[in-house]
Design a protein around this motif. Structure first.
Motif, short mmCIF file in Angstrom:
data_model
loop_
_atom_site.label_atom_id
_atom_site.label_comp_id
_atom_site.label_asym_id
_atom_site.label_seq_id
_atom_site.Cartn_x
_atom_site.Cartn_y
_atom_site.Cartn_z
N ILE A 49 1.11 -1.31 0.34
CA ILE A 49 0.53 -0.21 -0.10
C ILE A 49 0.80 0.98 -0.12
O ILE A 49 1.71 1.50 1.22
CB ILE A 49 -0.97 0.01 0.95
N LEU A 50 0.90 1.95 -1.40
CA LEU A 50 1.81 2.85 -1.49
C LEU A 50 1.26 4.54 -1.03
O LEU A 50 0.61 4.47 -1.94
CB LEU A 50 2.59 2.84 -2.44
N ASP A 51 0.98 5.54 -0.29
CA ASP A 51 0.96 6.71 -0.12
C ASP A 51 2.35 7.94 -1.42
O ASP A 51 3.00 7.13 -1.54
CB ASP A 51 1.04 7.29 1.32
N LEU A 52 1.25 8.53 -1.92
CA LEU A 52 2.58 9.55 -2.43
C LEU A 52 3.40 10.64 -2.32
O LEU A 52 4.65 10.38 -2.53
CB LEU A 52 1.73 9.89 -4.26
N ASN A 53 3.09 10.68 -0.90
CA ASN A 53 3.18 11.94 -0.02
C ASN A 53 4.09 11.39 0.49
O ASN A 53 3.67 10.96 2.38
CB ASN A 53 2.64 12.80 0.51
N THR A 73 6.16 -6.41 -7.31
CA THR A 73 5.17 -7.06 -6.22
C THR A 73 3.76 -6.01 -6.41
O THR A 73 4.57 -5.00 -6.96
CB THR A 73 5.77 -6.82 -4.51
N PRO A 74 2.11 -6.79 -6.35
CA PRO A 74 1.56 -5.92 -6.59
C PRO A 74 1.26 -4.78 -5.82
O PRO A 74 1.95 -4.21 -4.96
CB PRO A 74 -0.03 -6.63 -6.08
N ASP A 96 -0.80 -1.43 -9.29
CA ASP A 96 -2.08 -2.17 -10.53
C ASP A 96 -2.90 -1.77 -10.05
O ASP A 96 -4.22 -2.34 -10.45
CB ASP A 96 -1.72 -3.44 -9.48
N ASP A 97 -3.36 -1.37 -8.83
CA ASP A 97 -4.65 0.22 -8.72
C ASP A 97 -4.12 1.23 -7.86
O ASP A 97 -3.26 1.28 -7.61
CB ASP A 97 -5.14 -1.41 -7.88
N LEU A 115 -5.34 -8.62 -6.18
CA LEU A 115 -3.97 -8.09 -6.64
C LEU A 115 -3.48 -9.34 -6.25
O LEU A 115 -2.85 -9.96 -6.82
CB LEU A 115 -3.52 -6.36 -5.93
N ILE A 116 -3.68 -9.55 -5.35
CA ILE A 116 -2.90 -10.90 -4.71
C ILE A 116 -2.80 -12.04 -5.13
O ILE A 116 -1.98 -12.90 -4.91
CB ILE A 116 -2.67 -10.82 -3.00
N ARG A 117 -4.04 -12.34 -5.60
CA ARG A 117 -4.90 -13.38 -6.27
C ARG A 117 -4.21 -13.75 -7.70
O ARG A 117 -3.99 -14.85 -8.86
CB ARG A 117 -6.72 -13.85 -6.48
N ARG A 118 -3.89 -12.38 -8.27
CA ARG A 118 -4.07 -12.24 -9.48
C ARG A 118 -2.32 -12.69 -9.52
O ARG A 118 -2.13 -12.91 -10.61
CB ARG A 118 -4.54 -10.83 -10.31
N SER A 119 -1.78 -12.04 -8.72
CA SER A 119 -0.63 -12.14 -9.42
C SER A 119 -0.06 -13.76 -8.69
O SER A 119 1.49 -13.95 -9.41
CB SER A 119 0.30 -11.34 -8.08
N LYS A 120 -0.49 -14.19 -8.24
CA LYS A 120 -0.55 -15.67 -7.74
C LYS A 120 -1.36 -16.71 -8.99
O LYS A 120 -1.54 -17.63 -8.64
CB LYS A 120 -1.01 -16.27 -6.26
#
Length: 220
Positions: A49-53, A73-74, A96-97, A115-120
């Motif tokens: 989970i990525l914040d941009l600030n 990694t997603p 990814d989102d 996201l995790i399901r798709r990555s696997k």
């Protein structure tokens, strides 16, 4: 399910950590973009989970750093930057989102699971393995139609093995999936979790690989 959270706001990060931990997600939190760059290279997280600030380095630069180095990694961007150019830039940079604040926790969890399901390579939340049925979304499992009462770490171990049926995991790799950096791990903790899961599902459900670790065994 280890999740890396890069979030500059302490209250937001702590709130996410508390809520996600109730859904079997073990979170490591960093406010510094530079520390986040290193963290994802050093540990096997299931999603970010990525914040941009962020402090020191903008979240977009952190994302570009990962993708330029082949780290796939997603990544779910969770930010107050809600303008269309920002959303397009984040997705084009390799996210990814993208979800804007304020957000609903249930939506964050649903997006992370997807996201995790798709990555696997898993398209559905429900998995069957012999007489064992698993729902990855609601973290439930049943054997011969009867619900299994699993602890959080037993569930994480089950999820890890069932979503990687051919892979052999070392003890250290299992620890990384079941515990975050701040948690102390007793020397026999992994063996205890394996023992309990075998007792509930079957003695041959988890196969030891001498000198290597453990992998999914026979279907119950």
């Amino acid at each position: 399910m280890p999740i890396l959270i890069l979030e500059d706001g302490c209250d937001s990060a702590d709130g996410l950590n508390a809520d996600l931990s109730q859904h079997s997600m073990a979170c490591d939190i960093f406010a510094s973009g530079r520390l986040g760059e290193v963290a994802l290279s050093a540990a096997p997280y299931d999603a970010v989970i990525l914040d941009l600030n962020l402090a020191e380095t903008d979240g977009m630069d952190v994302l570009s750093h990962w993708r330029n180095r082949g780290i796939n990694t997603p990544v779910l961007i969770l930010t107050a930057r809600d303008a269309l150019p920002d959303r397009l830039a984040g997705l084009n940079a390799g996210a990814d989102d993208y979800l804007c604040k304020p957000f609903a926790l249930d939506e964050v969890i649903a997006r992370l699971h997807a996201l995790i399901r798709r990555s696997k390579g898993i398209s559905h939340a429900e998995i069957s393995f012999g007489q064992l049925n698993i729902n990855l979304n609601d973290r439930s499992a049943s054997l011969h139609g009867q619900p299994l009462n699993l602890t959080q770490r037993e569930w994480l171990l089950l999820q890890l093995l069932i979503t990687h049926p051919q892979r052999v995991f070392s003890r250290a790799q299992i620890e990384d999936k079941l515990y975050n950096w701040e948690q102390e791990v007793e020397s026999n903790a992994i063996e205890v979790h394996i023992h309990h899961l075998r007792k509930k599902i079957g003695a041959t459900f988890i196969r030891p690989r001498r000198g290597l670790g453990y992998q999914l065994g026979e279907a119950p």
